[in-house]
Design a protein around this motif. Structure first.
Motif, PDB file in Angstrom:
ATOM      1  N   HIS A  67      18.310  11.230  26.012  1.00  0.00           N
ATOM      2  CA  HIS A  67      16.936  10.885  26.397  1.00  0.00           C
ATOM      3  C   HIS A  67      15.992  11.696  25.534  1.00  0.00           C
ATOM      4  CE1 HIS A  67      17.397   9.112  30.737  1.00  0.00           C
ATOM      5  NE2 HIS A  67      18.085   8.442  29.829  1.00  0.00           N
ATOM      6  N   ASP A  68      15.068  11.021  24.895  1.00  0.00           N
ATOM      7  CA  ASP A  68      14.095  11.713  24.047  1.00  0.00           C
ATOM      8  C   ASP A  68      14.799  12.653  23.063  1.00  0.00           C
ATOM      9  OD1 ASP A  68      12.148  10.336  25.472  1.00  0.00           O
ATOM     10  OD2 ASP A  68      12.142  11.862  27.031  1.00  0.00           O
ATOM     11  N   MET A  69      15.857  12.101  22.459  1.00  0.00           N
ATOM     12  CA  MET A  69      16.603  12.749  21.379  1.00  0.00           C
ATOM     13  C   MET A  69      17.358  14.004  21.812  1.00  0.00           C
ATOM     14  SD  MET A  69      14.274  12.108  18.067  1.00  0.00           S
ATOM     15  CE  MET A  69      12.627  11.961  18.667  1.00  0.00           C
ATOM     16  N   ARG A  70      17.594  14.150  23.101  1.00  0.00           N
ATOM     17  CA  ARG A  70      18.355  15.306  23.589  1.00  0.00           C
ATOM     18  C   ARG A  70      19.306  14.871  24.689  1.00  0.00           C
ATOM     19  NH1 ARG A  70      15.236  19.524  21.885  1.00  0.00           N
ATOM     20  NH2 ARG A  70      16.524  21.043  22.945  1.00  0.00           N
ATOM     21  N   TRP A  71      20.299  15.723  24.990  1.00  0.00           N
ATOM     22  CA  TRP A  71      21.116  15.510  26.190  1.00  0.00           C
ATOM     23  C   TRP A  71      20.214  15.620  27.412  1.00  0.00           C
ATOM     24  CZ3 TRP A  71      26.677  17.588  27.052  1.00  0.00           C
ATOM     25  CH2 TRP A  71      27.537  16.989  26.127  1.00  0.00           C
ATOM     26  N   VAL A  72      20.560  14.922  28.489  1.00  0.00           N
ATOM     27  CA  VAL A  72      19.759  15.070  29.713  1.00  0.00           C
ATOM     28  C   VAL A  72      19.980  16.481  30.265  1.00  0.00           C
ATOM     29  CG1 VAL A  72      19.658  12.610  30.263  1.00  0.00           C
ATOM     30  CG2 VAL A  72      21.548  13.981  31.162  1.00  0.00           C
ATOM     31  N   PRO A  73      18.967  17.045  30.945  1.00  0.00           N
ATOM     32  CA  PRO A  73      19.027  18.465  31.331  1.00  0.00           C
ATOM     33  C   PRO A  73      20.254  18.840  32.152  1.00  0.00           C
ATOM     34  CG  PRO A  73      16.824  17.574  31.721  1.00  0.00           C
ATOM     35  CD  PRO A  73      17.691  16.419  31.298  1.00  0.00           C
ATOM     36  N   VAL A  91      37.547  21.575  24.295  1.00  0.00           N
ATOM     37  CA  VAL A  91      36.373  20.827  24.757  1.00  0.00           C
ATOM     38  C   VAL A  91      36.038  19.714  23.771  1.00  0.00           C
ATOM     39  CG1 VAL A  91      33.901  21.012  25.288  1.00  0.00           C
ATOM     40  CG2 VAL A  91      35.433  22.860  25.941  1.00  0.00           C
ATOM     41  N   TRP A  92      35.723  18.550  24.308  1.00  0.00           N
ATOM     42  CA  TRP A  92      35.202  17.436  23.514  1.00  0.00           C
ATOM     43  C   TRP A  92      33.863  17.022  24.128  1.00  0.00           C
ATOM     44  CZ3 TRP A  92      40.392  18.237  24.153  1.00  0.00           C
ATOM     45  CH2 TRP A  92      41.234  18.009  23.075  1.00  0.00           C
ATOM     46  N   LEU A  93      32.890  16.710  23.275  1.00  0.00           N
ATOM     47  CA  LEU A  93      31.575  16.299  23.779  1.00  0.00           C
ATOM     48  C   LEU A  93      31.249  14.897  23.283  1.00  0.00           C
ATOM     49  CD1 LEU A  93      29.483  19.536  22.933  1.00  0.00           C
ATOM     50  CD2 LEU A  93      30.706  19.018  25.062  1.00  0.00           C
ATOM     51  N   PHE A  94      30.653  14.083  24.153  1.00  0.00           N
ATOM     52  CA  PHE A  94      30.166  12.782  23.668  1.00  0.00           C
ATOM     53  C   PHE A  94      28.758  12.501  24.184  1.00  0.00           C
ATOM     54  CE2 PHE A  94      30.572   9.848  27.306  1.00  0.00           C
ATOM     55  CZ  PHE A  94      31.471  10.505  28.133  1.00  0.00           C
ATOM     56  N   SER A  95      27.999  11.794  23.344  1.00  0.00           N
ATOM     57  CA  SER A  95      26.621  11.429  23.648  1.00  0.00           C
ATOM     58  C   SER A  95      26.523   9.911  23.647  1.00  0.00           C
ATOM     59  CB  SER A  95      25.671  11.956  22.565  1.00  0.00           C
ATOM     60  OG  SER A  95      25.961  13.290  22.240  1.00  0.00           O
ATOM     61  N   VAL A  96      25.687   9.394  24.532  1.00  0.00           N
ATOM     62  CA  VAL A  96      25.517   7.939  24.619  1.00  0.00           C
ATOM     63  C   VAL A  96      24.043   7.618  24.384  1.00  0.00           C
ATOM     64  CG1 VAL A  96      25.816   5.899  26.063  1.00  0.00           C
ATOM     65  CG2 VAL A  96      27.454   7.793  26.226  1.00  0.00           C
ATOM     66  N   GLY A  97      23.781   6.884  23.316  1.00  0.00           N
ATOM     67  CA  GLY A  97      22.403   6.600  22.941  1.00  0.00           C
ATOM     68  C   GLY A  97      22.200   5.137  22.614  1.00  0.00           C
ATOM     69  N   MET A  98      21.091   4.847  21.968  1.00  0.00           N
ATOM     70  CA  MET A  98      20.762   3.438  21.742  1.00  0.00           C
ATOM     71  C   MET A  98      20.674   3.077  20.259  1.00  0.00           C
ATOM     72  SD  MET A  98      16.811   3.445  22.818  1.00  0.00           S
ATOM     73  CE  MET A  98      15.619   4.497  22.012  1.00  0.00           C
ATOM     74  N   SER A  99      21.349   3.878  19.408  1.00  0.00           N
ATOM     75  CA  SER A  99      21.226   3.626  17.966  1.00  0.00           C
ATOM     76  C   SER A  99      21.574   2.181  17.607  1.00  0.00           C
ATOM     77  CB  SER A  99      22.128   4.595  17.199  1.00  0.00           C
ATOM     78  OG  SER A  99      23.463   4.476  17.655  1.00  0.00           O
TER      79      SER A  99
END
Ligand SMILES: Cc1cc2nc3c(=O)[nH]c(=O)nc-3n(C[C@H](O)[C@H](O)[C@H](O)COP(=O)(O)O)c2cc1C
Length: 187
Positions: A67-73, A91-99
């Protein structure tokens, strides 16, 4: 919290935040793939109320919408709150965006740029890997101003998730974990 049928694999936590459900479903898909490979997977939403202790798991996968180019708080806060335990785990991290939803040239730019706080999160937990997935975005999720900006970027509402990419990433995580006895498919 959702748990998987116990295999003889390692305990894995899939923790996620989700404003509108698409990150939740990606987290559940990853969890399902890991459980199918025989790992003992638990899936939690990190909403600030039930803090799953990452210290109880061999591996931790954490996902957040962008959200707004960042992870949600709540997702970023979870990483920071559990920094000490996470830095000693896989640890593995994933982000979900709208690119994927954007028109040119915004699409190319969005794919190149990771969420702004990801470098900081990487410093904190030293993940094996970070990954960005396209999510789903509906008109009702945005404010009137957000809709104007989205349209100006050539955005298309809809579900842009790519389940093959999600599955491939889950399989790569499986390959990075100790081998487990695969669970038998139900008869
Ligand atoms: C208020 C708002 C702001 C968003 N800002 C971004 C953003 O900056 N970058 C991006 O790639 N996606 C952005 N998105 C798209 C969401 O990350 C995408 O729809 C994602 O699938 C949402 O996940 P969820 O369904 O789990 O909440 C935004 C969505 C909303 C509702």
């Amino acid at each position: 919290m959702a748990g998987s049928e116990a295999g003889d694999g390692v305990p894995v936590l899939v923790a996620y935040a989700s404003a509108h459900g698409s990150t939740r479903e990606i987290a559940e898909r990853i969890a399902e793939r890991l459980a199918r490979a025989g790992h003992r997977v638990e899936t939690y939403e990190v909403d600030g109320t039930v803090p799953p202790d990452p210290g109880r798991y061999h591996a931790v996968i954490i996902g957040s919408p962008v959200h707004d180019m960042r992870w949600v708080p709540e997702a970023a806060a979870y990483v920071h709150r559990h920094q000490a335990a996470l830095e000693r785990r896989r640890v593995w991290l994933f982000s979900v965006g709208m690119s994927e939803a954007l028109g040119r040239p915004f699409h190319a730019r969005a794919v190149r740029h990771e969420p702004r706080d990801l470098p900081g999160l990487r410093e904190v937990v030293h993940p094996e890997e970070t990954r960005q997935f396209p999510g789903a975005l509906r008109r009702r999720h945005l404010t009137p101003l957000g809709r104007v900006i989205f349209r100006a970027m050539g955005g298309r509402y809809g579900d842009h998730r790519d389940w093959d990419r999600v599955d491939a990433w889950a399989e790569a995580i499986v390959r990075g974990l100790p081998r487990a006895e695969r669970r038998r498919p139900p008869v």
